[in-house]
Design an enzyme around this catalytic site. Structure first.
Site, PDB file in Angstrom:
ATOM      1  N   TYR A 122      10.906   2.990  -0.312  1.00 27.02           N
ATOM      2  CA  TYR A 122      10.165   1.723  -0.289  1.00 27.02           C
ATOM      3  C   TYR A 122       9.012   1.680  -1.306  1.00 27.02           C
ATOM      4  O   TYR A 122       8.867   0.723  -2.077  1.00 27.02           O
ATOM      5  CB  TYR A 122       9.645   1.504   1.128  1.00 27.02           C
ATOM      6  CG  TYR A 122       8.895   0.235   1.359  1.00 27.02           C
ATOM      7  CD1 TYR A 122       9.538  -0.997   1.354  1.00 27.02           C
ATOM      8  CD2 TYR A 122       7.516   0.248   1.609  1.00 27.02           C
ATOM      9  CE1 TYR A 122       8.841  -2.171   1.575  1.00 27.02           C
ATOM     10  CE2 TYR A 122       6.808  -0.919   1.831  1.00 27.02           C
ATOM     11  CZ  TYR A 122       7.474  -2.126   1.812  1.00 27.02           C
ATOM     12  OH  TYR A 122       6.769  -3.281   2.033  1.00 27.02           O
ATOM     13  N   ALA A 181       0.833  -1.202   0.000  1.00 22.97           N
ATOM     14  CA  ALA A 181       0.000   0.000   0.000  1.00 22.97           C
ATOM     15  C   ALA A 181       0.872   1.257   0.000  1.00 22.97           C
ATOM     16  O   ALA A 181       0.384   2.348  -0.307  1.00 22.97           O
ATOM     17  CB  ALA A 181      -0.916  -0.013   1.210  1.00 22.97           C
ATOM     18  N   ASN A 217      -0.782  -3.422   5.771  1.00 22.38           N
ATOM     19  CA  ASN A 217      -0.165  -3.992   6.982  1.00 22.38           C
ATOM     20  C   ASN A 217      -0.616  -5.405   7.349  1.00 22.38           C
ATOM     21  O   ASN A 217      -1.789  -5.625   7.617  1.00 22.38           O
ATOM     22  CB  ASN A 217      -0.484  -3.125   8.194  1.00 22.38           C
ATOM     23  CG  ASN A 217       0.128  -1.761   8.048  1.00 22.38           C
ATOM     24  OD1 ASN A 217       1.340  -1.590   8.125  1.00 22.38           O
ATOM     25  ND2 ASN A 217      -0.732  -0.785   7.774  1.00 22.38           N
ATOM     26  N   GLU A 261       9.753  -3.962  13.433  1.00 24.56           N
ATOM     27  CA  GLU A 261       8.390  -4.409  13.719  1.00 24.56           C
ATOM     28  C   GLU A 261       7.370  -3.329  13.363  1.00 24.56           C
ATOM     29  O   GLU A 261       7.651  -2.157  13.365  1.00 24.56           O
ATOM     30  CB  GLU A 261       8.257  -4.809  15.196  1.00 24.56           C
ATOM     31  CG  GLU A 261       8.399  -3.687  16.211  1.00 24.56           C
ATOM     32  CD  GLU A 261       9.849  -3.315  16.520  1.00 24.56           C
ATOM     33  OE1 GLU A 261      10.745  -3.706  15.763  1.00 24.56           O
ATOM     34  OE2 GLU A 261      10.056  -2.600  17.508  1.00 24.56           O
ATOM     35  N   LYS A 262       6.143  -3.782  13.100  1.00 25.46           N
ATOM     36  CA  LYS A 262       5.066  -2.867  12.753  1.00 25.46           C
ATOM     37  C   LYS A 262       4.185  -2.620  13.972  1.00 25.46           C
ATOM     38  O   LYS A 262       4.328  -3.281  15.000  1.00 25.46           O
ATOM     39  CB  LYS A 262       4.255  -3.455  11.615  1.00 25.46           C
ATOM     40  CG  LYS A 262       5.146  -3.624  10.394  1.00 25.46           C
ATOM     41  CD  LYS A 262       4.349  -3.852   9.162  1.00 25.46           C
ATOM     42  CE  LYS A 262       5.209  -3.492   7.973  1.00 25.46           C
ATOM     43  NZ  LYS A 262       4.440  -3.094   6.834  1.00 25.46           N
ATOM     44  N   ALA A 263       3.239  -1.688  13.807  1.00 24.21           N
ATOM     45  CA  ALA A 263       2.486  -1.190  14.965  1.00 24.21           C
ATOM     46  C   ALA A 263       1.813  -2.276  15.828  1.00 24.21           C
ATOM     47  O   ALA A 263       2.005  -2.261  17.059  1.00 24.21           O
ATOM     48  CB  ALA A 263       1.465  -0.172  14.503  1.00 24.21           C
TER      49      ALA A 263
HETATM   50  P1  NAD Z   1      10.168  -9.886   6.482  1.00 23.46           P
HETATM   51  O1  NAD Z   1      11.226  -8.852   6.707  1.00 23.46           O
HETATM   52  O2  NAD Z   1       9.706 -10.669   7.649  1.00 23.46           O
HETATM   53  O3  NAD Z   1      10.620 -10.893   5.338  1.00 23.46           O
HETATM   54  C1  NAD Z   1      11.386 -10.515   4.238  1.00 23.46           C
HETATM   55  C2  NAD Z   1      12.510 -11.489   4.105  1.00 23.46           C
HETATM   56  O4  NAD Z   1      13.282 -11.161   2.932  1.00 23.46           O
HETATM   57  C3  NAD Z   1      13.495 -11.451   5.281  1.00 23.46           C
HETATM   58  O5  NAD Z   1      13.565 -12.709   5.908  1.00 23.46           O
HETATM   59  C4  NAD Z   1      14.815 -11.051   4.653  1.00 23.46           C
HETATM   60  O6  NAD Z   1      15.949 -11.696   5.232  1.00 23.46           O
HETATM   61  C5  NAD Z   1      14.621 -11.489   3.217  1.00 23.46           C
HETATM   62  N1  NAD Z   1      15.531 -10.786   2.315  1.00 23.46           N
HETATM   63  C6  NAD Z   1      15.831  -9.474   2.302  1.00 23.46           C
HETATM   64  N2  NAD Z   1      16.754  -9.233   1.374  1.00 23.46           N
HETATM   65  C7  NAD Z   1      17.045 -10.415   0.795  1.00 23.46           C
HETATM   66  C8  NAD Z   1      17.948 -10.807  -0.209  1.00 23.46           C
HETATM   67  N3  NAD Z   1      18.745  -9.913  -0.807  1.00 23.46           N
HETATM   68  N4  NAD Z   1      18.019 -12.107  -0.568  1.00 23.46           N
HETATM   69  C9  NAD Z   1      17.226 -13.033   0.049  1.00 23.46           C
HETATM   70  N5  NAD Z   1      16.373 -12.719   1.027  1.00 23.46           N
HETATM   71  C10 NAD Z   1      16.273 -11.427   1.396  1.00 23.46           C
HETATM   72  O7  NAD Z   1       8.959  -9.097   5.796  1.00 23.46           O
HETATM   73  P2  NAD Z   1       7.467  -9.558   5.536  1.00 23.46           P
HETATM   74  O8  NAD Z   1       6.602  -8.767   6.445  1.00 23.46           O
HETATM   75  O9  NAD Z   1       7.361 -11.015   5.552  1.00 23.46           O
HETATM   76  O10 NAD Z   1       7.260  -9.006   4.059  1.00 23.46           O
HETATM   77  C11 NAD Z   1       7.294  -9.845   2.909  1.00 23.46           C
HETATM   78  C12 NAD Z   1       6.988  -9.028   1.672  1.00 23.46           C
HETATM   79  O11 NAD Z   1       5.719  -8.385   1.809  1.00 23.46           O
HETATM   80  C13 NAD Z   1       7.999  -7.909   1.393  1.00 23.46           C
HETATM   81  O12 NAD Z   1       8.159  -7.772   0.019  1.00 23.46           O
HETATM   82  C14 NAD Z   1       7.298  -6.691   1.932  1.00 23.46           C
HETATM   83  O13 NAD Z   1       7.750  -5.500   1.315  1.00 23.46           O
HETATM   84  C15 NAD Z   1       5.848  -6.992   1.597  1.00 23.46           C
HETATM   85  N6  NAD Z   1       4.898  -6.270   2.456  1.00 23.46           N
HETATM   86  C16 NAD Z   1       4.787  -6.593   3.769  1.00 23.46           C
HETATM   87  C17 NAD Z   1       3.874  -5.894   4.556  1.00 23.46           C
HETATM   88  C18 NAD Z   1       3.695  -6.225   6.014  1.00 23.46           C
HETATM   89  O14 NAD Z   1       2.864  -5.601   6.660  1.00 23.46           O
HETATM   90  N7  NAD Z   1       4.425  -7.146   6.593  1.00 23.46           N
HETATM   91  C19 NAD Z   1       3.103  -4.862   4.002  1.00 23.46           C
HETATM   92  C20 NAD Z   1       3.275  -4.557   2.656  1.00 23.46           C
HETATM   93  C21 NAD Z   1       4.149  -5.277   1.871  1.00 23.46           C
END
Ligand code: NAD
Length: 347
Positions: free
Chosen positions: A163, A133, A192, A205-207
């Protein structure tokens, strides 16, 4: 609950087709690997740059590889033989992280650039990209009571610096790989996501996780105060992890959604102040609120307009926030106690 009648991996793949999941040492991709395992898939390749002992969860029977996917050769190795590729790897975190480390966020473009090319060359049937988002125009998010964001609100573009722009550009890669090369791509804009096995401490961490941890910490230490970032009047919607993985599956296998970004989020809007009240209610405690006006807060308000997903899939994330938050709170409490006892924990 999954909407009946939508195609899914379960209905479109063979159970021994190879599914590759990038970022699987983290929160959402870790849950996705577990989800596909529970659906009966026998060949799941999970990849992350984190050393294996630091993965948030590891699903038995999956091939777990520690590789940095910013590099082309590693992406080729990761995608070898893949039938489907799910790219959820990104350097990311909550507002505290993405407002401070914009370069790291932007550099995630390397991951998607190499992964989608590798998936294409490997002859994968489908490629999923996790957008956000944060790709939406920030001008539309200046009021806590702003209208919910619909898919067309990403353009004209004024995404979250760093981002959000990386997500927009990677979305475009997915769209052009379909337009020019015929690779079936799917793009979900997550709002989120929260739940057990998510980051709950350390700055990323998120909210929801941060607030649960602060309440648990206050209870444990006898502190009578909680620090809230900003006025607490900023609003968001939060999607429970189980809804997220089901949504990814349905979006990836829906023909109408090829190369078409779609919201994947809850439409239950809540202010940070109300989130604190809910967490206090679960913990059975009331704390004095200190508002840190210097802390990063992100946009004033953001909600997911679910008209499109409801129309296409007849489904939208529906776990009530109160229900998901209780499960998350209980999990973080166990983590907190484990860490105090010297045991290894997530984040
Ligand atoms: P997270 O940080 O828990 O997981 C992301 C993983 O990617 C991590 O384990 C990290 O080590 C790995 N990573 C980073 N760089 C890397 C690389 N170069 N090679 C291999 N692995 C790598 O995050 P998440 O919350 O699980 O998010 C997953 C996806 O969802 C991301 O693309 C994030 O931008 C997207 N996203 C998440 C949220 C949310 O609220 N969690 C919201 C919007 C979008």
């Amino acid at each position: 609950m999954m909407a009946k009648g939508n195609p899914t991996a379960g209905s479109m793949l063979n159970k021994n087709d190879l599914i590759v999941i990038a970022g699987a040492g983290g929160f959402i991709a870790g849950a996705l690997a577990r989800y596909f395992h529970e659906q009966g898939f026998t060949r799941i390749r999970a990849v992350d740059k984190k050393p294996l002992p630091q993965w948030y969860q590891r699903t038995p029977g999956t091939e777990c590889l520690c590789m940095d996917l910013q590099y082309e050769d590693n992406c080729k190795r990761a995608c070898e033989g893949a039938v489907e590729v799910y790219n959820l790897a990104a350097d990311m975190g909550g507002m505290g992280f993405i407002e401070r480390f914009r370069i790291e966020c932007l550099r995630s473009i390397l991951i998607n650039t190499h992964m989608i090319e590798a998936a294409y060359r490997a002859g994968a049937q489908r490629y999923f990209f996790s957008s956000s988002a944060c790709a939406y125009n920030t001008e539309l998010q200046k009021d806590p009571n702003c209208r919910a964001l619909k898919e067309s609100d990403a353009y004209p573009a004024m995404a979250e610096r760093g981002y959000g722009w990386e997500k927009l550009m990677s979305e475009m890669f997915c769209q052009e790989y379909w337009a020019e090369r015929g690779l079936w791509t799917a793009i979900a804009r997550f709002h989120n996501v929260y739940g057990p096995f998510g980051t709950w401490d350390g700055g990323r961490e998120k909210a929801p996780a941060a607030i649960c941890r602060k309440v648990i910490e206050a209870k444990d230490t006898g502190a009578d105060q909680i620090v809230i970032w900003g006025t607490g009047r900023q609003t968001r919607s939060f999607m429970y992890i189980d809804d997220c993985v089901q949504g990814i599956d349905m979006i990836t296998h829906c023909e109408r959604l090829i190369a078409t970004p779609i919201n994947l989020g809850s439409s239950q809007l809540i202010s940070i102040n109300d989130l604190v009240s809910l967490a206090e209610g679960i913990g059975g405690i009331t704390l004095k609120r200190k508002y840190d006006m210097e802390a990063p807060t992100g946009v004033a308000g953001r909600n997911s307009d679910n008209t499109f997903i409801q129309e296409v899939l007849g489904w939208q994330p529906s776990t009530p926030f109160e229900v998901g938050l209780k499960k998350t709170y209980d999990w973080i409490k166990t983590q907190y106690m484990d860490r105090k006892a010297g045991k290894r924990t997530v984040s």
